[in-house]
Design an enzyme around this catalytic site. Structure first.
Site, mmCIF file in Angstrom:
data_model
loop_
_atom_site.group_PDB
_atom_site.id
_atom_site.type_symbol
_atom_site.label_atom_id
_atom_site.label_comp_id
_atom_site.label_asym_id
_atom_site.label_seq_id
_atom_site.Cartn_x
_atom_site.Cartn_y
_atom_site.Cartn_z
ATOM 1 N N SER A 129 0.820 -1.222 0.000
ATOM 2 C CA SER A 129 0.000 0.000 0.000
ATOM 3 C C SER A 129 0.846 1.260 0.000
ATOM 4 O O SER A 129 1.945 1.294 0.559
ATOM 5 C CB SER A 129 -0.872 -0.021 1.262
ATOM 6 O OG SER A 129 -1.370 1.255 1.545
ATOM 7 N N GLU A 131 0.282 3.537 1.853
ATOM 8 C CA GLU A 131 0.436 3.897 3.275
ATOM 9 C C GLU A 131 1.815 3.523 3.794
ATOM 10 O O GLU A 131 2.234 4.004 4.845
ATOM 11 C CB GLU A 131 -0.642 3.204 4.115
ATOM 12 C CG GLU A 131 -2.019 3.795 3.957
ATOM 13 C CD GLU A 131 -2.155 5.186 4.594
ATOM 14 O OE1 GLU A 131 -1.807 5.323 5.764
ATOM 15 O OE2 GLU A 131 -2.593 6.112 3.900
ATOM 16 N N TYR A 153 -1.306 0.094 10.648
ATOM 17 C CA TYR A 153 -1.654 -0.509 9.343
ATOM 18 C C TYR A 153 -0.463 -0.399 8.382
ATOM 19 O O TYR A 153 -0.046 -1.380 7.765
ATOM 20 C CB TYR A 153 -2.882 0.193 8.740
ATOM 21 C CG TYR A 153 -3.133 -0.199 7.306
ATOM 22 C CD1 TYR A 153 -3.816 -1.362 6.994
ATOM 23 C CD2 TYR A 153 -2.656 0.589 6.248
ATOM 24 C CE1 TYR A 153 -4.022 -1.738 5.670
ATOM 25 C CE2 TYR A 153 -2.861 0.218 4.926
ATOM 26 C CZ TYR A 153 -3.542 -0.946 4.641
ATOM 27 O OH TYR A 153 -3.729 -1.316 3.321
HETATM 28 P P1 NDP Z 1 -11.529 -4.765 1.861
HETATM 29 O O1 NDP Z 1 -11.536 -4.164 3.219
HETATM 30 O O2 NDP Z 1 -12.674 -4.503 0.926
HETATM 31 O O3 NDP Z 1 -11.397 -6.352 1.986
HETATM 32 C C1 NDP Z 1 -10.574 -6.933 2.958
HETATM 33 C C2 NDP Z 1 -10.707 -8.444 2.891
HETATM 34 O O4 NDP Z 1 -9.879 -9.004 3.926
HETATM 35 C C3 NDP Z 1 -12.136 -8.953 3.113
HETATM 36 O O5 NDP Z 1 -12.362 -10.056 2.282
HETATM 37 C C4 NDP Z 1 -12.098 -9.393 4.584
HETATM 38 O O6 NDP Z 1 -12.992 -10.422 4.894
HETATM 39 C C5 NDP Z 1 -10.678 -9.925 4.675
HETATM 40 N N1 NDP Z 1 -10.233 -9.967 6.067
HETATM 41 C C6 NDP Z 1 -10.034 -8.916 6.902
HETATM 42 N N2 NDP Z 1 -9.645 -9.348 8.106
HETATM 43 C C7 NDP Z 1 -9.622 -10.710 8.025
HETATM 44 C C8 NDP Z 1 -9.322 -11.746 8.961
HETATM 45 N N3 NDP Z 1 -8.967 -11.475 10.206
HETATM 46 N N4 NDP Z 1 -9.395 -13.026 8.533
HETATM 47 C C9 NDP Z 1 -9.760 -13.289 7.260
HETATM 48 N N5 NDP Z 1 -10.053 -12.369 6.334
HETATM 49 C C10 NDP Z 1 -9.990 -11.088 6.722
HETATM 50 O O7 NDP Z 1 -10.161 -4.343 1.200
HETATM 51 P P2 NDP Z 1 -9.787 -4.047 -0.339
HETATM 52 O O8 NDP Z 1 -10.404 -5.063 -1.197
HETATM 53 O O9 NDP Z 1 -10.019 -2.601 -0.608
HETATM 54 O O10 NDP Z 1 -8.206 -4.231 -0.301
HETATM 55 C C11 NDP Z 1 -7.599 -5.490 -0.535
HETATM 56 C C12 NDP Z 1 -6.178 -5.483 0.019
HETATM 57 O O11 NDP Z 1 -5.435 -4.437 -0.614
HETATM 58 C C13 NDP Z 1 -6.069 -5.208 1.521
HETATM 59 O O12 NDP Z 1 -4.981 -5.961 2.005
HETATM 60 C C14 NDP Z 1 -5.760 -3.729 1.599
HETATM 61 O O13 NDP Z 1 -5.039 -3.443 2.788
HETATM 62 C C15 NDP Z 1 -4.897 -3.561 0.364
HETATM 63 N N6 NDP Z 1 -4.916 -2.240 -0.245
HETATM 64 C C16 NDP Z 1 -6.103 -1.660 -0.613
HETATM 65 C C17 NDP Z 1 -6.115 -0.442 -1.252
HETATM 66 C C18 NDP Z 1 -7.387 0.226 -1.651
HETATM 67 O O14 NDP Z 1 -7.348 1.433 -1.945
HETATM 68 N N7 NDP Z 1 -8.497 -0.479 -1.727
HETATM 69 C C19 NDP Z 1 -4.840 0.263 -1.550
HETATM 70 C C20 NDP Z 1 -3.658 -0.455 -1.147
HETATM 71 C C21 NDP Z 1 -3.710 -1.664 -0.533
HETATM 72 P P3 NDP Z 1 -14.455 -10.122 5.520
HETATM 73 O O15 NDP Z 1 -15.310 -9.768 4.325
HETATM 74 O O16 NDP Z 1 -14.829 -11.402 6.132
HETATM 75 O O17 NDP Z 1 -14.286 -8.998 6.483
HETATM 76 P P1 GDR Z 2 -7.031 5.565 3.432
HETATM 77 O O1 GDR Z 2 -8.593 5.684 3.037
HETATM 78 O O2 GDR Z 2 -6.802 5.843 4.867
HETATM 79 O O3 GDR Z 2 -6.277 6.389 2.434
HETATM 80 O O4 GDR Z 2 -6.763 4.008 3.217
HETATM 81 P P2 GDR Z 2 -9.814 6.441 3.701
HETATM 82 O O5 GDR Z 2 -10.837 6.530 2.626
HETATM 83 O O6 GDR Z 2 -10.227 5.842 4.993
HETATM 84 O O7 GDR Z 2 -9.219 7.910 4.025
HETATM 85 C C1 GDR Z 2 -8.749 8.776 3.011
HETATM 86 C C2 GDR Z 2 -8.546 10.167 3.565
HETATM 87 O O8 GDR Z 2 -9.808 10.759 3.846
HETATM 88 C C3 GDR Z 2 -9.725 11.466 5.070
HETATM 89 N N1 GDR Z 2 -11.064 11.581 5.671
HETATM 90 C C4 GDR Z 2 -11.831 10.567 6.079
HETATM 91 N N2 GDR Z 2 -11.640 9.224 6.037
HETATM 92 C C5 GDR Z 2 -12.623 8.417 6.504
HETATM 93 N N3 GDR Z 2 -12.470 7.079 6.427
HETATM 94 N N4 GDR Z 2 -13.785 8.924 7.038
HETATM 95 C C6 GDR Z 2 -14.020 10.281 7.115
HETATM 96 O O9 GDR Z 2 -15.054 10.714 7.592
HETATM 97 C C7 GDR Z 2 -13.005 11.137 6.614
HETATM 98 N N5 GDR Z 2 -12.895 12.473 6.486
HETATM 99 C C8 GDR Z 2 -11.719 12.731 5.927
HETATM 100 C C9 GDR Z 2 -8.773 10.620 5.916
HETATM 101 O O10 GDR Z 2 -8.221 11.420 6.970
HETATM 102 C C10 GDR Z 2 -7.754 10.224 4.875
HETATM 103 O O11 GDR Z 2 -6.753 11.206 4.769
HETATM 104 C C11 GDR Z 2 -7.198 3.323 2.051
HETATM 105 C C12 GDR Z 2 -7.435 1.854 2.447
HETATM 106 O O12 GDR Z 2 -8.013 1.181 1.360
HETATM 107 C C13 GDR Z 2 -6.119 1.175 2.801
HETATM 108 O O13 GDR Z 2 -6.343 -0.210 2.988
HETATM 109 C C14 GDR Z 2 -5.134 1.404 1.649
HETATM 110 O O14 GDR Z 2 -3.894 0.800 1.951
HETATM 111 C C15 GDR Z 2 -4.964 2.881 1.365
HETATM 112 O O15 GDR Z 2 -6.231 3.426 1.033
HETATM 113 C C16 GDR Z 2 -4.017 3.122 0.192
#
Ligand code: NDP
Ligand code: GDR
Length: 326
Positions: A129, A131, A153
């Site tokens: 990520s 992050e 994270y």
């Molecule tokens: P989601 O939050 O939509 O999905 C997360 C998945 O992980 C779900 O299937 C969830 O299962 C599973 N999971 C979480 N905790 C556990 C656990 N304890 N045991 C088993 N399964 C678990 O995430 P995204 O699809 O958006 O992201 C996919 C991956 O990519 C993640 O690792 C995220 O950190 C990473 N990522 C995402 C980005 C983004 O912008 N979306 C950017 C960069 C990295 P359940 O449905 O049962 O909760």
């Molecule tokens: P992020 O996504 O932390 O970048 O992680 P999120 O959408 O939670 O936050 C993005 C930015 O928005 C600001 N923000 C808020 N965020 C949330 N959730 N709720 C609010 O009300 C709000 N108001 C402002 C946050 O401060 C932040 O700066 C996502 C996840 O998918 C991670 O798993 C992944 O690794 C990173 O993107 C890349």
């Protein structure tokens, strides 16, 4: 030739569902690891997989248990493994550092170890990520930018990245990390800011709500479309040599820009509905996260197609449609 077999952890999530569809379209046999409760409550917990459920093989296992991961890898014998499961909500990682670190680091370690023992030729993708860059020293960030995570994270993802590289270097595994910047879609979880905004707009339009409370509106992110980002994951595993890649659009927008566009798309003025809430600020914010995906473009031939404004409109339309507003 027999079709390839893929194993996806986190298949119930946003990315897992798009990736499963993409791999099925490529003729793969697709297996997924889910929590046991998901099989008991499929309508709710497998909702993103509704259309393709019958074409998947799902296995109950726990990221916290080496024995259960070992069993699934033994049974499935995957050619490719996409490790997407994680506690993925950054805000929550400030509330519970311990479970975030445990789940994310051990889950990755258990899976890599099981693959090394049972299927060492399996190709492995780790969901890294932006992050990991956190307090980045330079903008934009690429594969050479130093990591400085700002949350447990982010720390867990740096550990997963290092584990993945170590299994590649020490044991010769085809193990890759994608360093993916934020990617969104109508399937995004409601806790993330983009979906919170688009679902909020739909509720306000439908008369079900009058206010949307948000934290830092000036935060900047590089937002792309999830459907395209999972294709980059697959491309990484099709290369002869394993490597790590930044995947991003290269363009940055503020949360405020997202809000403004989402409300104006349905003819509303966001200043009348959005309330700033200091409780929603994070104890530590990341720096400007903007990705330089030129390596992915050069080596994988991957580039984003969906632009920011189209992404916002697609998400707003989907949430409005779900409430019968269009
Ligand atoms: P989601 O939050 O939509 O999905 C997360 C998945 O992980 C779900 O299937 C969830 O299962 C599973 N999971 C979480 N905790 C556990 C656990 N304890 N045991 C088993 N399964 C678990 O995430 P995204 O699809 O958006 O992201 C996919 C991956 O990519 C993640 O690792 C995220 O950190 C990473 N990522 C995402 C980005 C983004 O912008 N979306 C950017 C960069 C990295 P359940 O449905 O049962 O909760
Ligand atoms: P992020 O996504 O932390 O970048 O992680 P999120 O959408 O939670 O936050 C993005 C930015 O928005 C600001 N923000 C808020 N965020 C949330 N959730 N709720 C609010 O009300 C709000 N108001 C402002 C946050 O401060 C932040 O700066 C996502 C996840 O998918 C991670 O798993 C992944 O690794 C990173 O993107 C890349």
């Amino acid at each position: 030739m027999a079709s390839k077999c893929a194993l996806i952890t986190g298949i119930t999530g946003q990315d897992g569902s798009y990736l499963a569809e993409w791999l099925l379209g490529k003729g793969y046999r697709v297996h997924g690891i889910v929590r046991r409760v998901a099989l008991e409550d499929p309508d709710h917990r497998l909702s993103r997989l509704k259309e393709i459920r019958g074409r998947l093989v799902l296995h109950a296992a726990s990221l916290e248990s080496y024995a259960s991961m070992h069993r699934v890898v033994h049974d499935v014998q995957p050619d490719e493994c996409y490790h997407l499961a994680a506690q993925s909500f950054v805000s929550y990682s400030f509330d519970d550092e311990f479970s975030t670190l445990n789940t994310n680091i051990n889950g990755t370690h258990f899976l890599l170890s099981a693959l090394k023992t049972l299927t060492p030729d399996c190709r492995f993708y780790f969901a890294g990520s932006s992050e990991m860059f956190g307090m980045a020293e330079t903008v934009p960030q690429n594969e050479g930018t130093r990591f400085h995570p700002r949350s447990s994270y982010g720390i867990s993802k740096v550990a997963g990245f290092d584990l993945t590289r170590n299994y590649r270097e020490a044991y010769g595994m085809h193990a890759c990390s994608g360093i993916l910047f934020n990617h969104e879609s109508p399937r995004r979880g409601f806790e993330f800011v983009t979906r919170k905004i688009t679902a909020g707009v739909a509720r306000i339009l439908a008369g079900k709500s009058t206010e949307l409370r948000l934290g830092n509106l000036e935060a900047l992110r590089d937002w792309g479309h999830a459907r395209e980002y999972v294709q980059a994951m697959w491309l990484m595993l099709q290369q002869a040599q394993p490597d790590d890649y930044v995947v991003a659009t290269g363009q940055c927008h503020s949360v405020r820009e997202f809000v403004e566009l989402a409300f104006s798309h349905v003819g509303l003025d966001y200043t009348k509905f959005v309330t700033p809430d200091p409780e929603l600020y994070r104890p530590a914010e990341v720096n400007v996260l903007q990705g330089d995906a030129s390596k992915a473009r050069r080596v994988l031939g991957w580039t984003h197609q969906v632009e920011f404004a189209d992404l916002v409109r697609e998400m707003v339309d989907a949430d409005c449609r779900a409430l019968g507003m269009i």
